[in-house]
Design a protein around this motif. Structure first.
Motif, short mmCIF file in Angstrom:
data_model
loop_
_atom_site.label_atom_id
_atom_site.label_comp_id
_atom_site.label_asym_id
_atom_site.label_seq_id
_atom_site.Cartn_x
_atom_site.Cartn_y
_atom_site.Cartn_z
N SER A 205 75.48 59.20 -65.72
CA SER A 205 74.05 59.47 -65.56
C SER A 205 73.60 59.35 -64.12
O SER A 205 72.58 59.94 -63.73
N GLU A 208 75.80 62.60 -62.00
CA GLU A 208 75.32 63.96 -62.24
C GLU A 208 74.02 64.26 -61.50
O GLU A 208 73.62 65.41 -61.41
N ARG A 209 73.39 63.24 -60.96
CA ARG A 209 72.14 63.43 -60.21
C ARG A 209 72.35 63.47 -58.70
O ARG A 209 71.38 63.66 -57.94
N THR A 229 68.90 56.27 -54.68
CA THR A 229 68.57 56.69 -56.04
C THR A 229 68.34 55.51 -56.97
O THR A 229 67.38 55.53 -57.77
N PRO A 302 73.48 68.43 -57.21
CA PRO A 302 73.69 67.56 -58.37
C PRO A 302 74.19 68.37 -59.57
O PRO A 302 73.66 69.45 -59.87
N ILE A 304 73.84 68.07 -62.62
CA ILE A 304 72.88 68.29 -63.70
C ILE A 304 72.09 69.58 -63.48
O ILE A 304 71.47 70.10 -64.41
N GLU A 305 72.12 70.13 -62.26
CA GLU A 305 71.42 71.39 -61.98
C GLU A 305 72.28 72.62 -62.28
O GLU A 305 71.79 73.75 -62.19
#
Length: 315
Positions: A205, A208-209, A229, A302, A304-305
């Protein structure tokens, strides 16, 4: 050293022995967290097999099911790396088979970034594939805090790093480039013993950012971006003993240093180098001959994008 760093060293620096395997297995059962181990590999047939064998024997098979998934990410080896890793029991994935619409760039960070598409564990542990005299504590030690402390998001390994027969002489780029940069610009990270070490684990989590520098700057970039972050208290380090591996020559270290400086510069100013090139010299028949290399400047966004990753998560 800042007071915050001294407190962090007291509360977020541990030894692998602080969390025995039975405690980790109990925490894994209680939380249901899955663990993936990734070995980025390029021409590592001499060492990758033994690393895979140790992880399978001591952390996957029988009574110690700590690791759920063991993936060797081959970034274009020309030797028998893939064959040796598969024979030892790893799942071997070639870098170019992941996200084929996006041509792969050379570099370790590129492989680590793509590994998020090849794994499913909620905790992802990265281990360099050139380690000698590999100890399973390299894995269990750094995933331990992530299994037992929900507030920890990323854990770096710390270790002695001998250079040949000389104790404590490894990590030259760390001491000459990375540590001064961190102390001067990100003093909250001054407590990390091995900020550039290739053995670390993090929650998916978080990973992935984060953007991933594609080359040698990936470790510094992930560490700095993790600080911004999730904050210092979500970061930790664990003493895993002694790390022995293949050492690179001075010119390779120069290229590494340039990429790390570039990674730091981007995070300081998000600017552009006037000339992202590095000239080094070799002695030839006619004296010193210049050789110029590009400095790694690319970064992957990232994960996640990435649409393919989002689709896989939703499946």
């Amino acid at each position: 050293m800042l007071d915050e760093v001294e407190r962090w060293l007291e509360h977020r620096s541990w030894s692998a022995d602080d969390r025995p395997l039975d405690r980790l297995l109990a925490a894994k059962r209680d939380t249901g967290r899955s663990v993936s181990v990734v070995l980025p590999a390029l021409d590592e047939e001499a060492t990758v097999g033994e690393i895979v064998t140790v992880i399978r024997r001591e952390l996957m098979d029988g009574a110690v099911p700590l690791v759920d998934e063991l993936v060797v990410l081959d970034s274009g080896s020309t030797d028998r790396t893939a064959e040796v890793a598969a024979a030892a029991g790893a799942t071997v994935v070639h870098r170019d088979s992941l996200l084929p619409r996006l041509p792969a760039l050379p570099g370790k960070g590129e492989v680590l970034w793509r590994s998020l598409l090849a794994t499913r564990g909620e905790i992802v542990c990265f281990i360099d594939a050139d380690l000698r005299e590999f100890d399973a504590r390299f894995v269990s030690g750094i995933v331990g805090p992530l299994l037992t402390d929900p507030e920890v998001e990323l854990v770096k390994g710390m270790y002695d790093r001998p250079l040949g027969d000389a104790a404590g002489q490894g990590g030259r780029v760390t001491e000459l480039v990375a540590r001064p940069l961190l102390n001067l610009h990100w003093p909250l990270l001054a407590g990390f013993v091995q900020p550039l070490g290739g053995e670390y684990a993090a929650r998916r989590s978080l990973l992935e950012r984060l953007p991933f520098p594609v080359g040698y700057g990936v470790e510094l970039g992930l560490l700095v971006d993790s600080l911004h972050t999730v904050g210092l208290d979500a970061l930790a380090q664990v003493d895993i003993g002694v790390r022995r591996h293949r050492h690179q020559d001075g010119q390779a270290l120069g290229r590494m240093a340039a990429a790390i400086y570039r990674t730091a510069q981007l995070r300081l100013a998000r600017g552009h180098l006037v000339r992202p090139r590095l000239t080094q010299f070799d002695r030839g028949e006619n004296g010193f001959e210049p050789r110029t290399s590009a400095v790694d400047t690319e970064e992957r966004p990232p994960m996640i994008e990435i649409p393919e990753y989002a689709e896989r998560r939703a499946a």
